[in-house]
Design a protein around this motif. Structure first.
Motif, mmCIF file in Angstrom:
data_model
loop_
_atom_site.group_PDB
_atom_site.id
_atom_site.type_symbol
_atom_site.label_atom_id
_atom_site.label_comp_id
_atom_site.label_asym_id
_atom_site.label_seq_id
_atom_site.Cartn_x
_atom_site.Cartn_y
_atom_site.Cartn_z
ATOM 1 N N ARG A 5 53.498 18.981 -30.341
ATOM 2 C CA ARG A 5 54.518 18.576 -29.370
ATOM 3 C C ARG A 5 53.891 17.789 -28.219
ATOM 4 O O ARG A 5 54.442 16.796 -27.761
ATOM 5 C CB ARG A 5 55.263 19.801 -28.862
ATOM 6 N N TYR A 31 70.109 9.598 -19.418
ATOM 7 C CA TYR A 31 69.666 10.914 -19.873
ATOM 8 C C TYR A 31 70.107 11.991 -18.892
ATOM 9 O O TYR A 31 70.664 13.015 -19.289
ATOM 10 C CB TYR A 31 68.142 10.947 -20.047
ATOM 11 N N ARG A 71 70.524 19.816 -29.559
ATOM 12 C CA ARG A 71 69.732 18.609 -29.858
ATOM 13 C C ARG A 71 69.106 18.038 -28.587
ATOM 14 O O ARG A 71 67.954 17.612 -28.593
ATOM 15 C CB ARG A 71 70.592 17.548 -30.545
ATOM 16 N N LEU A 72 69.853 18.035 -27.492
ATOM 17 C CA LEU A 72 69.327 17.552 -26.231
ATOM 18 C C LEU A 72 68.136 18.402 -25.800
ATOM 19 O O LEU A 72 67.112 17.872 -25.348
ATOM 20 C CB LEU A 72 70.410 17.566 -25.150
ATOM 21 N N LYS A 74 66.107 19.903 -27.679
ATOM 22 C CA LYS A 74 64.975 19.631 -28.584
ATOM 23 C C LYS A 74 64.343 18.279 -28.308
ATOM 24 O O LYS A 74 63.222 18.025 -28.744
ATOM 25 C CB LYS A 74 65.439 19.710 -30.036
ATOM 26 N N SER A 75 65.045 17.430 -27.609
ATOM 27 C CA SER A 75 64.539 16.103 -27.301
ATOM 28 C C SER A 75 63.329 16.185 -26.388
ATOM 29 O O SER A 75 63.232 17.046 -25.516
ATOM 30 C CB SER A 75 65.630 15.274 -26.612
ATOM 31 N N LEU A 77 62.521 13.559 -24.548
ATOM 32 C CA LEU A 77 62.758 12.559 -23.514
ATOM 33 C C LEU A 77 62.786 13.149 -22.113
ATOM 34 O O LEU A 77 62.260 12.549 -21.176
ATOM 35 C CB LEU A 77 64.064 11.813 -23.808
#
Length: 81
Positions: A5, A31, A71-72, A74-75, A77
């Motif tokens: 990661r 974001y 999902r966010l 897990k991002s 960004l």
């Protein structure tokens, strides 16, 4: 954070630094808008679904936005911008 990661975050950070400042800022702002509003939407849909009863049409919508929140989370960004 595991080594895989960390490597992915580093690679993403490197690529983001290559962007022109306007594009980087647009991504960053977008974001954070999503991150700020998604949790309240999930919570509001959950409450509304509970108020209306089981198996209503809001239940499916609640699940969809829960998936988006997952999902966010897990991002990578968010760790970069």
């Amino acid at each position: 954070m595991n080594e895989t990661r960390k490597a992915k975050v580093a690679a993403l950070r490197t690529e983001m630094r290559k962007l022109d400042p306007e594009t980087y800022q647009e991504i960053r702002q977008s974001y954070y808008k999503i991150a700020e509003e998604l949790r309240p939407l999930v919570d509001a849909l959950e409450k509304a679904d509970a108020d209306l009863g089981p198996d209503g049409p809001l239940l499916e919508e609640h699940y969809i936005f829960c998936e988006m929140l997952d999902r966010l989370n897990k991002s990578l960004l968010g760790g970069v911008v």
